[in-house]
Design a protein around this motif. Structure first.
Motif, mmCIF file in Angstrom:
data_model
loop_
_atom_site.group_PDB
_atom_site.id
_atom_site.type_symbol
_atom_site.label_atom_id
_atom_site.label_comp_id
_atom_site.label_asym_id
_atom_site.label_seq_id
_atom_site.Cartn_x
_atom_site.Cartn_y
_atom_site.Cartn_z
ATOM 1 N N PHE A 15 0.821 -1.227 0.000
ATOM 2 C CA PHE A 15 0.000 0.000 0.000
ATOM 3 C C PHE A 15 0.859 1.284 0.000
ATOM 4 C CE2 PHE A 15 -2.277 2.714 3.429
ATOM 5 C CZ PHE A 15 -2.754 3.613 2.491
ATOM 6 N N ILE A 16 1.628 1.481 1.051
ATOM 7 C CA ILE A 16 2.384 2.737 1.153
ATOM 8 C C ILE A 16 3.556 2.727 0.171
ATOM 9 C CG2 ILE A 16 3.654 4.279 2.705
ATOM 10 C CD1 ILE A 16 1.997 2.992 5.040
ATOM 11 N N ASP A 34 10.036 -6.701 -3.250
ATOM 12 C CA ASP A 34 8.888 -7.225 -2.489
ATOM 13 C C ASP A 34 8.826 -8.737 -2.721
ATOM 14 O OD1 ASP A 34 6.083 -5.506 -1.515
ATOM 15 O OD2 ASP A 34 6.005 -7.693 -1.635
ATOM 16 N N TYR A 40 -2.417 -10.680 2.060
ATOM 17 C CA TYR A 40 -3.721 -10.283 1.503
ATOM 18 C C TYR A 40 -3.695 -10.544 0.001
ATOM 19 C CZ TYR A 40 -1.403 -5.690 0.647
ATOM 20 O OH TYR A 40 -0.546 -4.688 0.268
ATOM 21 N N LYS A 45 -1.508 -6.873 -5.345
ATOM 22 C CA LYS A 45 -0.059 -6.660 -5.466
ATOM 23 C C LYS A 45 0.376 -6.751 -6.937
ATOM 24 C CE LYS A 45 0.847 -8.073 -0.751
ATOM 25 N NZ LYS A 45 1.675 -8.738 0.227
ATOM 26 N N ASP A 63 12.979 -11.754 -1.118
ATOM 27 C CA ASP A 63 12.632 -11.733 0.302
ATOM 28 C C ASP A 63 13.717 -10.980 1.071
ATOM 29 O OD1 ASP A 63 12.096 -12.566 3.047
ATOM 30 O OD2 ASP A 63 10.749 -14.014 2.108
ATOM 31 N N LEU A 83 10.222 -0.463 4.027
ATOM 32 C CA LEU A 83 8.795 -0.556 4.379
ATOM 33 C C LEU A 83 8.311 -2.001 4.480
ATOM 34 C CD1 LEU A 83 9.053 2.425 3.227
ATOM 35 C CD2 LEU A 83 6.729 2.174 2.444
ATOM 36 N N TYR A 151 3.323 -6.836 17.172
ATOM 37 C CA TYR A 151 3.648 -5.947 16.044
ATOM 38 C C TYR A 151 4.380 -4.686 16.540
ATOM 39 C CZ TYR A 151 2.932 -2.423 12.419
ATOM 40 O OH TYR A 151 3.122 -1.415 11.505
ATOM 41 N N LYS A 155 8.395 -3.451 16.061
ATOM 42 C CA LYS A 155 8.832 -2.160 15.515
ATOM 43 C C LYS A 155 9.752 -1.440 16.506
ATOM 44 C CE LYS A 155 6.737 -1.897 11.472
ATOM 45 N NZ LYS A 155 7.399 -1.662 10.193
ATOM 46 N N ARG A 187 -4.373 -1.435 2.407
ATOM 47 C CA ARG A 187 -4.363 -2.870 2.732
ATOM 48 C C ARG A 187 -5.772 -3.366 2.998
ATOM 49 N NH1 ARG A 187 -0.825 -2.168 7.241
ATOM 50 N NH2 ARG A 187 -2.319 -3.417 8.385
#
Ligand code: NAD
Length: 319
Positions: A15-16, A34, A40, A45, A63, A83, A151, A155, A187
């Motif tokens: 997305f971003i 990517d 998803y 994608k 990867d 990202l 999550y 980070k 997303r």
């Protein structure tokens, strides 16, 4: 004249990443890396990939956990926007090992490649999730951090490694703590996407909690602006900066905005609040305003509208 830099965007077809790549290519050379994972619908994608390739962006399927390959790919890169990650607060509660591996091991790989290849800037997408249930609003970069899900924890570990690489190896790093991002190609696991697609299909909307929880939603175009400004600003090296809109809007209000754009009222199903979800978020933007001259130019409504229009155009293609 602006110098053409070679930029690598990990997670570049997400997305971003997609939104960042398509703006970056206007002034720089861009490679999107990517692994096209199936978290998803991969059709989205693939669509992002096709659109990026058409704009002249090189897309590499790889990867971030493959250190040797990524080291080769980053050999003559100037700027890395990192990202790629396993997002999803609730998903992280069910899959803590996977989240740690992708987010922490993956970030460490990219950092090490950046160090070995003497990258001139490493820009990282962290998250407001590092703050957890901090009661102090708006959240400042020096507010206490108490992540409440794997999550946010992952980070925070990444942020600590990034600080270490900045301090110990002099790697020019920038950490952005993104709040809730909205806009085209969002997303599909995110609330707003689900609200839109369900309303368009006349399916009830599931809301965790009573909908009075608030978020600092931010148009993805503002996020992209900040990332691009970070390329050559010397004041933000080694810094951590919030990116948001600076205001709080409740989930109920967001649904109302969506209803008004689509012109339909939703059937709402309120269910139990998830313990991994923060109650309220709001970014204090004074630091990023001062150091990066950041202003959220694009509205939340505009972000939601462009997302609705994108979903409407492609409704048949998505599950
Ligand atoms: P996204 O899932 O759409 O994009 C992430 C991309 O990373 C995906 O395309 C995925 O295929 C790729 N990826 C995952 N694991 C990989 C791996 N091992 N190797 C290579 N690629 C891999 O998510 P997004 O919403 O675009 O988020 C981008 C970044 O911003 C993430 O780091 C996320 O944690 C962060 N962030 C997002 C938000 C938000 O509101 N969307 C908020 C805060 C932080």
């Amino acid at each position: 004249m602006e110098i053409l830099l070679k930029c690598l965007v990990t997670g570049g077809i997400g997305f971003i990443g997609f939104n960042l790549c398509r703006k970056l290519i206007e002034s720089h050379e861009v490679i999107a890396l990517d692994n096209f994972n199936a978290y998803y619908d991969v059709k989205l994608k693939e669509m992002n990939k096709e659109d990026l390739v058409q704009k002249g962006i090189k897309v590499i399927k790889e990867d971030i956990l493959n250190y040797e390959k990524v080291k080769r790919i980053t050999k003559d890169i100037d700027i890395i926007f990192h990202l790629a990650a396993q997002p999803g607060v609730r998903y992280s509660l069910a899959h803590p090992l996977e989240v740690f591996k992708t987010n922490v091991d993956g970030t460490l790989n990219i950092l090490e490649c950046a160090r070995k290849n003497k990258i001139s800037r490493f820009i990282f997408a962290s998250s407001s999730s590092v703050y957890g249930n901090s009661t102090e609003l708006p959240l400042k970069e020096d507010s206490e951090v108490h992540p409440i899900a794997p999550y946010g924890l992952s980070k925070l570990v990444c942020e600590n490694y990034i600080h270490f690489y900045y301090k110990h190896y002099n790697l020019p790093t920038v950490i952005f703590r993104l709040f809730s991002v909205v806009g085209e190609r969002q997303r599909p696991d995110m609330g707003i996407y689900k609200f839109i697609i369900n309303l368009l299909r006349d399916t009830p909307l599931t809301i965790f909690g009573d909908g009075t929880q608030t978020r600092d939603w931010c148009n993805v175009k503002n996020v992209v602006d900040a990332f691009i400004k970070a390329i050559d600003n010397p004041k933000i090296i080694g810094e951590t900066l919030n990116i948001g809109h600076g205001e709080r809007i409740s989930v109920n209000k967001i649904i109302e905005i969506i209803e008004n754009f689509i012109g339909k009222r939703a059937k709402r199903l309120y269910t139990k609040r998830n313990e991994a979800d923060m109650l309220h978020t709001q970014a204090d933007l004074s630091k990023i305003t001062k150091l990066l001259n950041y202003q959220p130019k694009y509205s939340i409504e505009e972000g939601i509208k462009s997302e609705i229009e994108f979903i409407q155009r492609n409704l048949e293609k998505f599950s």
